[in-house]
Design an enzyme around this catalytic site. Structure first.
Site, PDB file in Angstrom:
ATOM      1  CB  CYS A  73      32.286  35.166  53.549  1.00 40.46           C
ATOM      2  SG  CYS A  73      31.057  34.948  52.242  1.00 40.46           S
ATOM      3  NE  ARG A 103      34.247  37.022  49.478  1.00 40.43           N
ATOM      4  CZ  ARG A 103      33.002  37.050  49.018  1.00 40.43           C
ATOM      5  NH1 ARG A 103      32.410  38.193  48.721  1.00 40.43           N
ATOM      6  NH2 ARG A 103      32.324  35.929  48.850  1.00 40.43           N
TER       7      ARG A 103
END
EC number: 2.1.1.45
Length: 314
Positions: A196, A216
């Site tokens: 992430c 993200r």
């Protein structure tokens, strides 16, 4: 100095503003976990890291030692949860536990699963590995070399991106290539969870080191407080190792969301006001960025408001 600090506004208000924006105006989406989220796409936060300042939230307790232990584990390149469980850190336990329950049908408790991971090395090897997640990519990104006849083999030592950034900051501070990347497309399918907080970039201005994290996917209620701490800590460690002063942390989020089952946490946290100005002291400078221990860090001036909890979406 951060424009947010110059304005006299507490640094945490921008986090709370983002949380409120998502909760009140975000799009409701069906997500991978099936829980459902409210989401915005594209967000930015900025934090001043000078004079020991850290983006440590005060409107709820953030367990900074737990976040630090996770970060130091990343730097080892280890991908098994056993060292974390041995320290009482359960951040990653739910993913191997979920896989174990599905594959064996054994509805073991999280506590018992973690205890068995610690006590039984063979069990940990079988069930505790997460695949080539974060730290593996940071310090051992795989490299393949040609061996002839169109064939390739994996080089024994991969790319240590963290060590390379330390070297480039020391010897080529003006470079625009001070980057640590976690998104290895070829290995995503082998990871328990794709990264992430995926891309870190660093920038030297005078004698100040600034850092940028692109994330993200961001769980604002549970994940982001730890992600901010980890990114700021990385800036602090790099600055110390490279004889620079900490500058600013810029955080950028892609799919930035709140889970619908976090409603109680969100509403409680939005009812609070930030207070205090916690600082982090690094008590020792080891020979390498890989030599830090949990005992090297001391936080002062941190008096958070009450603990708030919510379930993790796996």
């Amino acid at each position: 100095m951060s424009i947010l600090r110059d304005s006299g506004r507490h640094y945490e208000w921008q986090y709370l503003d983002l949380m409120r924006r998502i909760w009140e105006h975000g799009d409701e989406r069906v997500d991978r976990t099936g829980v459902g989220t409210r989401s915005v796409f594209g967000a930015e936060l900025r934090f001043d890291l000078s004079d020991g300042r850290m983006p440590l939230l005060t409107t709820k307790r953030v367990y900074w030692k737990t976040a630090t232990r996770e970060f130091l584990w990343f730097l080892t390149g280890n991908t098994n949860i056993r060292p974390l469980c041995a320290q009482g850190v359960e951040i990653w336990t739910d993913w191997p536990l979920d896989r174990y329950r599905k594959e064996t049908g054994d509805d073991i408790s999280r506590k018992d699963f973690s205890a068995r991971i610690v006590a039984d090395e063979a069990f940990a090897l079988r069930w505790g590995d997460l695949g080539p997640v974060y730290g593996k990519q940071w310090v051992d990104w795989p490299v393949f070399e040609p061996v002839g006849d169109g064939l390739f083999r994996r080089r024994e030592a991969g790319v240590n991106q963290v060590a390379d950034v330390v070297d480039s900051l020391r010897h080529n501070p003006g470079s625009r290539r001070h980057i640590i990347e976690g998104w290895n497309v070829a290995e995503i399918d082998r990871m328990a969870l794709p990264p992430c907080h995926k891309t870190y970039q660093f920038h030297v201005s005078g004698n100040r080191l600034n850092g940028l994290l692109y994330q993200r996917s961001c769980d604002v209620a549970l994940g982001l407080p730890f992600n901010l701490w980890g990114a700021a800590l990385l800036v602090r460690l790099l600055a110390q190792q490279c004889d620079l002063q900490p500058g600013e942390l810029v955080w950028m989020g892609g799919d930035t969301h709140l889970y619908l089952n976090h409603a109680d946490l969100v509403e409680a946290q939005l009812s609070r006001e930030p207070e205090g100005d916690p600082r982090l002291a690094i008590l020792r400078r080891p020979d390498s960025i890989f030599g830090y221990r949990i005992e090297d860090f001391e936080v002062t001036g941190y008096a958070p408001q009450g603990h708030l909890s919510a379930p993790v979406a796996v």
